[in-house]
Design a protein around this motif. Structure first.
Motif, PDB file in Angstrom:
ATOM      1  N   ASN A  14       0.833  -1.206   0.000  1.00 30.65           N
ATOM      2  CA  ASN A  14       0.000   0.000   0.000  1.00 30.65           C
ATOM      3  C   ASN A  14       0.864   1.251   0.000  1.00 30.65           C
ATOM      4  O   ASN A  14       0.599   2.217  -0.737  1.00 30.65           O
ATOM      5  N   PHE A  15       1.892   1.240   0.828  1.00 33.11           N
ATOM      6  CA  PHE A  15       2.813   2.380   0.887  1.00 33.11           C
ATOM      7  C   PHE A  15       3.498   2.591  -0.464  1.00 33.11           C
ATOM      8  O   PHE A  15       3.619   3.727  -0.948  1.00 33.11           O
ATOM      9  N   MET A  24      -4.450   9.456  -3.148  1.00 30.19           N
ATOM     10  CA  MET A  24      -5.087   8.470  -2.302  1.00 30.19           C
ATOM     11  C   MET A  24      -6.178   7.687  -3.037  1.00 30.19           C
ATOM     12  O   MET A  24      -6.252   6.463  -2.954  1.00 30.19           O
ATOM     13  N   THR A  25      -7.025   8.388  -3.798  1.00 30.83           N
ATOM     14  CA  THR A  25      -8.146   7.723  -4.470  1.00 30.83           C
ATOM     15  C   THR A  25      -7.661   6.767  -5.551  1.00 30.83           C
ATOM     16  O   THR A  25      -8.117   5.621  -5.654  1.00 30.83           O
ATOM     17  N   ARG A  26      -6.718   7.227  -6.383  1.00 28.84           N
ATOM     18  CA  ARG A  26      -6.221   6.365  -7.459  1.00 28.84           C
ATOM     19  C   ARG A  26      -5.452   5.169  -6.901  1.00 28.84           C
ATOM     20  O   ARG A  26      -5.560   4.056  -7.423  1.00 28.84           O
ATOM     21  N   LEU A  31      -5.279  -0.699  -5.834  1.00 28.69           N
ATOM     22  CA  LEU A  31      -5.032  -1.725  -4.822  1.00 28.69           C
ATOM     23  C   LEU A  31      -6.292  -2.549  -4.521  1.00 28.69           C
ATOM     24  O   LEU A  31      -6.231  -3.517  -3.755  1.00 28.69           O
ATOM     25  N   TYR A  32      -7.403  -2.153  -5.124  1.00 28.65           N
ATOM     26  CA  TYR A  32      -8.702  -2.816  -4.910  1.00 28.65           C
ATOM     27  C   TYR A  32      -9.122  -2.789  -3.438  1.00 28.65           C
ATOM     28  O   TYR A  32      -9.613  -3.775  -2.890  1.00 28.65           O
ATOM     29  N   ILE A  33      -8.874  -1.650  -2.810  1.00 19.78           N
ATOM     30  CA  ILE A  33      -9.335  -1.433  -1.447  1.00 19.78           C
ATOM     31  C   ILE A  33     -10.008  -0.063  -1.387  1.00 19.78           C
ATOM     32  O   ILE A  33      -9.911   0.733  -2.325  1.00 19.78           O
TER      33      ILE A  33
END
Length: 237
Positions: A14-15, A24-26, A31-33
């Motif tokens: 994630n990082f 953050m949104t993209r 990441l499919y979260i």
């Protein structure tokens, strides 16, 4: 005291993604979260490391000095991890990789060619195959040593660590000289061999052990023992 054991791979991935996209949104979408899940993951990582990894600049998420340093350290490691996982998975995929196969000689001329043809028709020729021809016991020992991916061999006794899948059966036949009194017969009872010298498989091999149990049940014993059919048939007189 913080410990790296508390940091999960998902936090690192994630990082890495947020560092690369800085949005953050993209990042959450790729990441499919959800965005809140990504935000909580980054906050937990920052808590474990004890330093801020990002700061906001308008709508952008920028890595801090510590974030840039951390990205430089883990990025190549995660890339190597992904490459290693992909390489191992490719060996198990029918559309790629390689197979090391051991086989007994007696299935090379009929069963194995037909099986390979069926495999190639279904999956193509991308899988690299290497074959070694050997007797069942050496093949079994080599499989246990992980020298082969799979083997075609007779089932050995007392091998709980090996999974066997029956592939074919062979008839038990009596081979005699064309002038022998049994030559015109369609079948022979095992008890009829009690007064004749005959050859069979050597006990200690999978087939030899099976034949020994069969012969013991009929009170007969071979005069000569060998490991394979080719040698057995050479002693017919």
């Amino acid at each position: 005291m913080n410990s790296s054991a508390s940091i999960s791979l998902s936090q690192l991935y994630n990082f890495k993604k947020l560092s690369e996209l800085q949005h953050m949104t993209r990042a959450a979408k790729e990441l499919y979260i959800t965005q809140p899940t990504l935000s909580l993951s980054i906050k937990a990582l920052e808590h474990e490391l004890g330093v801020p990894l990002f700061y906001r600049e308008g709508r952008q998420i920028r890595p801090t000095k510590h974030g840039r340093e951390f990205y430089d350290k883990i990025s190549s490691v995660l890339d190597e991890l992904d490459a290693g996982i992909a390489a191992v998975r490719s060996h198990g995929a029918p559309s790629g990789g390689s197979l090391s196969i051991g086989t007994i000689p007696t299935i090379q001329h009929d069963f194995l060619p037909a099986l390979l043809q069926q495999f190639w028709e279904e999956y193509g020729y991308d899988v690299r195959m290497g074959f070694t021809v050997e007797f069942s016991l050496p093949l079994t020992n080599a499989l246990k040593a992980q020298e082969y991916d799979l083997i075609f061999a007779s089932k050995a006794d007392n091998e709980p660590g090996i999974s066997y899948l029956p592939m074919l059966t062979k008839r038990l036949v009596l081979v005699v000289h064309e002038q022998h009194r049994f030559a015109k017969r369609d079948s022979v009872r095992l008890s009829e061999l009690s007064d004749l010298p005959f050859a069979s498989y050597r006990p200690g091999t999978p087939l030899g052990n099976e034949m020994r149990r069969l012969f013991d049940a009929h009170g007969i014993e071979p005069s000569i023992v060998y490991d394979d059919e080719f040698t057995l048939t050479s002693v017919i007189v």
